[in-house]
Design a protein around this motif. Structure first.
Motif, PDB file in Angstrom:
ATOM      1  N   SER A 127       0.881  -1.169   0.003  1.00 21.46           N
ATOM      2  CA  SER A 127       0.006   0.018  -0.106  1.00 21.46           C
ATOM      3  C   SER A 127       0.911   1.294  -0.042  1.00 21.46           C
ATOM      4  N   GLY A 128       2.074   1.082  -0.049  1.00 21.71           N
ATOM      5  CA  GLY A 128       3.132   2.327  -0.190  1.00 21.71           C
ATOM      6  C   GLY A 128       3.821   2.685   1.225  1.00 21.71           C
ATOM      7  N   ALA A 129       3.896   1.766   2.143  1.00 22.36           N
ATOM      8  CA  ALA A 129       4.644   2.148   3.333  1.00 22.36           C
ATOM      9  C   ALA A 129       6.302   1.997   2.756  1.00 22.36           C
ATOM     10  N   ARG A 130       7.014   2.977   3.485  1.00 23.45           N
ATOM     11  CA  ARG A 130       8.418   3.197   3.177  1.00 23.45           C
ATOM     12  C   ARG A 130       8.978   1.872   3.917  1.00 23.45           C
ATOM     13  N   LYS A 131       9.056   1.798   5.047  1.00 22.94           N
ATOM     14  CA  LYS A 131       9.692   0.643   5.718  1.00 22.94           C
ATOM     15  C   LYS A 131       8.675  -0.046   6.699  1.00 22.94           C
ATOM     16  N   VAL A 132       8.328  -1.421   6.733  1.00 22.58           N
ATOM     17  CA  VAL A 132       7.748  -2.198   7.541  1.00 22.58           C
ATOM     18  C   VAL A 132       8.379  -3.025   8.444  1.00 22.58           C
ATOM     19  N   TRP A 133       7.876  -2.841   9.805  1.00 28.04           N
ATOM     20  CA  TRP A 133       8.757  -3.828  10.919  1.00 28.04           C
ATOM     21  C   TRP A 133       7.431  -4.584  11.346  1.00 28.04           C
ATOM     22  N   MET A 134       7.747  -6.151  11.305  1.00 29.25           N
ATOM     23  CA  MET A 134       7.003  -7.009  12.034  1.00 29.25           C
ATOM     24  C   MET A 134       7.537  -7.371  13.329  1.00 29.25           C
ATOM     25  N   VAL A 135       6.993  -7.037  14.540  1.00 24.68           N
ATOM     26  CA  VAL A 135       7.671  -7.022  15.865  1.00 24.68           C
ATOM     27  C   VAL A 135       6.940  -8.376  16.718  1.00 24.68           C
ATOM     28  N   SER A 136       7.547  -9.003  17.109  1.00 19.21           N
ATOM     29  CA  SER A 136       6.880 -10.408  17.873  1.00 19.21           C
ATOM     30  C   SER A 136       7.614 -10.628  19.377  1.00 19.21           C
ATOM     31  N   ILE A 137       7.073 -11.415  20.064  1.00 17.38           N
ATOM     32  CA  ILE A 137       7.564 -11.968  21.429  1.00 17.38           C
ATOM     33  C   ILE A 137       8.538 -13.032  20.955  1.00 17.38           C
TER      34      ILE A 137
END
Lengths: 736, 130
Positions: free
Chosen positions: A400-410
């Protein structure tokens, strides 16, 4: 007739009758035995097993003699096995003492020489009883004189699709036949051909052997057959039972609701389908991003169900606009399959900021091809969660156009609950993982907008996971103080679980987890009210929801009992199948996906197979649903099939001869007396279908060509294939 | 040596999540083999994640004596098999085991879905350790 001496066991440990029951239990447990024989003055007087030990739960201080089972019946070792079974049944005891006569005639005495337990007798019964129909064969089908095995894949499939048949049809180039077989039980093959968790492949016999072998690509073959039917623009015209006058309300148009609607219409019930969204499909169309499947194919499958005469009410929120009580008054039965469509946002500081959204809501808005308000095109996004929904939300954010995407998990990176291939796909297009942390707060800037997410590290060495489900045990999470850090971002998406969004004042019984309370048949405690799918069992797989739909439709029909049989002609299809041993030359293939640089928009990423890829994949199937067919008028019981079988799955039994019968087979495929009148042989052939891999070497080596492999299917002619109505009209009519 | 032993655990902690069961169309010979292999005398009969009842070794032995083994689990299923919830105390399972005389109690969710079984052996082992 076997005697009891054949199953005789030594006496084993004994225990004095004057010691306490608690001590007896301690010895019983330490010994690992099933029971202790209680001894008094050198003779066995009783038995102390776990059932007797239950009494120790209250008080174990009394002598064991008070608790033991007695008298212990006895039998002579020379007696028959039946005699031992008979005394066990009549005395309700799992152990019988074995005695042996000694001394001269007229002065005989007996002495205890051992015991026989029920387990040995049962084992002997299991070994020696000719089981004419194994667990793999349906009883009803056997009555017709046919062996109809249920293949491992079919048994593992929640909706019991006839997988081996449709895979075989693909290998023969009969793609539309394959698609029809799939549709017998599966209304959404375009989705399940791409997104199913495929328990069938887990159980595929191809993958049983350790090594390079892998399961047949069942899921992708389903997709291939569906793609072919879609390209031919056909649809299924079901022959329905006559209208029976009963009406059922189905609430929720997800896979469970749509499946139930289809089944009920087939049985002649009037079905009104209520959906709170402005389009049909539930989770399928509102939560799964469009790059995972072909949206037009989903509309096509939904329309086939709607065309059966289902009355659709869109944007009707049952529970708010319409009360459940009202539906129960208006309809003969109500089926709630509202799913778990609402995402959970963890109540951390800052979670109420405008740029904080749940993954479910984010995906729902995106499913309408709308980008949510405040979404930062060109900005950074943090997705909190490590599961499949988080991966979908992260990929959708990137696309959708985000520049940087983080996926954060335990969870650490190697224990993330997300599917491995989806994670790889996401990382290829730029997803950054940050693991071993837990969210602490959402940070805002001076203007009240999200500026970052604060995390705190967890002690990864202390994390524990459920050994069966692999899920993180949340009570093992320990924060490491002082490790707080902030990831700057302008948008935060919580993919931290789903909840059911359904008013609790509707009289629907709920469980402590706030799910609807129903049994696996969909029955609730409220008369005429049924529930099923994710709203009962929690977030699950699409195929499980389809199974809920089938089961609940059956339950509703059991309640209302109004179904009239369809005027369809029953068909018993017997097909002789091809030899697929050349399949050993091919390895499992996965469908290709678009290269990473072309996956930056919502275009479906999984590419279709061509004919060659599909046929070679289908040829790998062992066809576990086919069985030996032996021409009894030709078989000479030579034993060649027995000799060459690499799995030792066959036994040729010739009456009057002693031959090895080690296969453990109990399915009789031949019983012949050919040549007996000329001094020839009479006998039978038994197969163990748990060993047989359908390699068909027996067929090749049969000197009289009496062995073929056949498939038997039972269906009716209620499914007709007709040309599809133009899609544009269809979509407009259904409002999808 | 304690005389009256208290068990504060829940059924979930004491039960076995892996337990032997059969289907309604399981043949009796197959059921006999399963009982022998798993050292149990009662097999729950499961269909569609629901328990229909159980097959007792006594019925198999009786049918063996009478030569009536050409049947299936559905033909000799006994009902009901007592059920207990995972969060119930073990003492509740013990009570059910004693009152019903069964070898096992099925552990089910509130929706009736079997998640395990608890046997006299499961509840007795920790007693011996105590």
């Amino acid at each position: 007739m076997p005697s009891l001496s054949k199953v005789l066991q030594p006496i084993g440990q004994t225990f004095p009758s004057d010691r306490t029951a608690a001590e007896a239990l301690a010895q019983l447990t330490a010994s690992g035995a099933e029971a202790l024989l209680i001894e008094k003055d050198g003779s066995i007087v009783g038995l102390f097993g776990y059932r007797e030990a239950l009494a120790v739960y209250a008080d174990g201080s009394a002598p064991v003699a008070q608790y033991m089972r007695r008298p212990l019946p006895g039998r002579n070792v020379a007696d028959s096995l039946e005699s031992g079974a008979d005394i066990m049944y009549r005395e309700d005891t799992p152990v019988v003492l074995m005695t042996e006569d000694e001394g001269p005639l007229f002065r005989k005495t007996s002495r205890t020489v051992g015991i026989v337990s029920a387990y040995e007798v049962l084992e002997e019964i299991g070994k020696t009883t000719a089981d004419t129909a194994s667990n793999k064969v349906f009883a009803g089908r056997k009555d017709l004189g046919l062996n109809v095995p249920v293949s491992p894949c079919q048994r593992a499939c929640p909706i019991h699709q006839d997988i081996a048949a449709y895979v075989d049809y693909v290998s023969q180039g009969r793609y539309l036949d394959s698609w029809l077989v799939i549709h017998e039980t599966n209304p959404f093959p375009s989705m399940l051909g791409r997104l199913c968790n495929h328990p069938c492949e887990t159980d595929c016999k191809r993958g049983w052997v350790q090594g390079p072998e892998n399961a047949v690509s069942i899921k992708s073959l389903k997709r291939f057959a569906t793609d072919y039917a879609w390209a031919r623009r056909v649809k299924i015209d079901w022959q329905r039972a006559p209208e029976n006058g009963k009406r059922v309300a189905v609430v929720g148009s997800g896979p469970a609701g749509m499946t139930a609607a289809q089944d009920l219409r087939l049985m002649g019930y009037g079905v009104d389908l209520y959906e709170r969204e402005a389009k049909l499909g539930g989770l399928l169309s509102a939560s799964i991003p469009h790059f995972r499947f072909d949206h037009d194919q989903l509309l096509w499958e939904i329309q086939m169900i709607v065309d059966m005469g289902v009355n659709v009410f869109l944007s009707k929120n049952v529970g708010k606009d319409i009360k459940v009580e009202q539906l129960l008054t208006d309809y003969d039965a109500v089926f709630l399959s509202v799913g778990m469509m609402t995402g959970r946002i963890l109540p951390v500081p800052g979670s109420d900021l405008p740029e904080v959204i749940s993954a479910m809501e984010f995906l729902r808005v995106r499913s309408y091809d709308i980008v949510p308000d405040n979404f930062p095109r060109g900005g950074d996004v943090v997705v909190i969660g490590g599961g499949a929904v988080a991966t979908d939300a992260a990929q959708t954010s990137i696309k959708s156009g985000a520049r940087k995407v983080w996926m954060v998990s335990i969870e650490p990176a190697d224990r993330l609950p997300a599917f491995g291939n989806e994670l790889v796909e996401a990382r290829e297009i730029g997803l950054t993982l940050h693991t071993g942390v837990i969210v602490n707060a959402i940070k805002a800037d001076a203007s009240g907008h999200v500026s970052g997410v604060e995390f705190i590290r967890v002690d990864e060495t202390k994390l524990e996971f459920d050994p069966e489900s692999g899920k993180l045990l949340i009570n093992t999470v320990q924060k490491l103080p002082g490790s707080e850090h902030v990831i700057p971002c302008r948008y935060a998406i919580f993919a931290s679980g789903q909840i059911m969004d359904f008013p609790q004042d509707q009289g629907v019984p709920l469980t402590p987890r706030k799910l609807m309370e129903a049994d696996t048949g969909g029955h609730t405690k409220v008369a005429k009210l049924f529930a099923g799918g994710d709203c009962v069992q929690g977030p699950s797989f699409i195929v499980d929801a389809v199974a809920w739909g089938h089961r609940t439709a059956r339950s509703i029909n059991e309640l209302l009992g109004a179904a009239v049989p369809r005027d369809a002609k029953p068909l018993t299809v017997i097909e002789t199948t091809d030899d697929h041993r050349e399949a050993d030359y091919y390895l499992r293939q996965e469908p290709p996906i678009l290269p990473a640089e072309k996956r930056m928009d919502m275009t479906p990423v999984e590419l279709p197979w061509n004919d060659e890829q599909a046929i070679t994949a289908a040829l790998r199937c062992f066809q576990c649903d086919t069985v030996h067919h032996v021409d009894e008028s030709t078989c000479i019981l030579c034993g060649a099939c027995d000799d060459v079988c690499p799995e030792k799955a066959l036994d040729v039994v010739v009456y009057g001869e002693s031959r090895d019968t080690s296969s453990g087979g109990f399915v009789e495929i031949c019983n012949t007396v050919l040549g007996e009148e000329f001094g020839g042989k009479a006998g039978k052939i038994l197969v163990n279908y748990d060993r047989c891999t359908n390699c068909r070497i027996c067929e090749d080596h049969c000197p009289v060509n009496c062995i073929t492999f056949q498939r038997v299917r039972f269906r009716d002619d209620a499914m007709q294939m007709i040309p599809l109505t133009p899609v544009a009209r269809v979509a407009a009519k259904a409002g999808v | 040596m304690p005389t009256a032993i208290r068990d504060g655990r829940t059924v979930e902690l004491a039960m076995s999540s892996q337990f032997a069961f059969c289907f309604p169309n399981t043949s009796l010979a197959q059921a006999a083999r399963m009982m022998a292999q798993n050292r149990v005398t009662e097999l729950p009969v499961i269909v569609d994640q629901r328990c229909l009842g159980y097959v007792s070794y006594l019925d198999i032995l009786q049918r063996y004596v009478k030569g009536l083994l050409a049947a299936r689990a559905a033909d000799i299923v006994r009902t009901p098999l007592p059920e207990v919830r995972p969060d119930a105390p073990v003492s509740e399972a013990v009570r059910l085991l004693r009152e019903s005389g069964r070898q096992l109690v099925l552990v089910t969710t509130s929706a009736g879905m079997p998640v395990g079984a608890i046997t006299a052996r499961d509840v007795s082992r920790p007693r011996a350790a105590a």
